[in-house]
Design a protein around this motif. Sequence first.
Motif: not given
Length: 166
Positions: A72-75, A89-95, A98-105, A162-166
């Motif tokens: 169910d996670a969106a990248l 990576r965006v994942t739904d949780t109960e509250g 949750r995001l896990v972002a990898t940024v470079d540059g 500085l950088v946008t993902a979407g």
Amino acid sequence: MLMEELPPEAELDGPPPNADHLLRRTLGTVREERHQAVRRRGRVTAVTSVFVAAGVLAGGFWMGQEPEQDDDAALLRGTSAAGAHMAVRVTDTEGGLRLVATVDGVRDGEACWLVVHTRDGRTFTAGSWRAHAGEVTLAGSAMVRAGDVAGVSVVDHHRQPLVTAG
């Protein structure tokens, strides 16, 4: 009449003639029982040690497994004109999510904030850090449903993207 109540062993003079043999047999039995108890304890210790080692190995194997990716996670991915790259990576949780972002540059020493943008125009700060040379992975969270996310940005201290993902 008093002598009739005494057992016949009471009339003996001194120890019985085979007393040394009886003492040796008794001591031998005690030694053998002690030896068997020590061997039994050794076997129990060995079996327990094997089970503990197997548990440690199984736990290490389980801990070494890669976590399953959430279907169910969106990248989200993005690249800026200045050459910064981001994957989130965006994942739904109960509250919320949750995001896990990898940024470079991003320029070394830049103060950065990870910002979540919703479809209705709200923004949520999910994390912050000071950029350094190389790639950085940051985990964060926000109080919004993953389905409401329009994009995720890295912004500087002036709130300029500085950088946008979407």
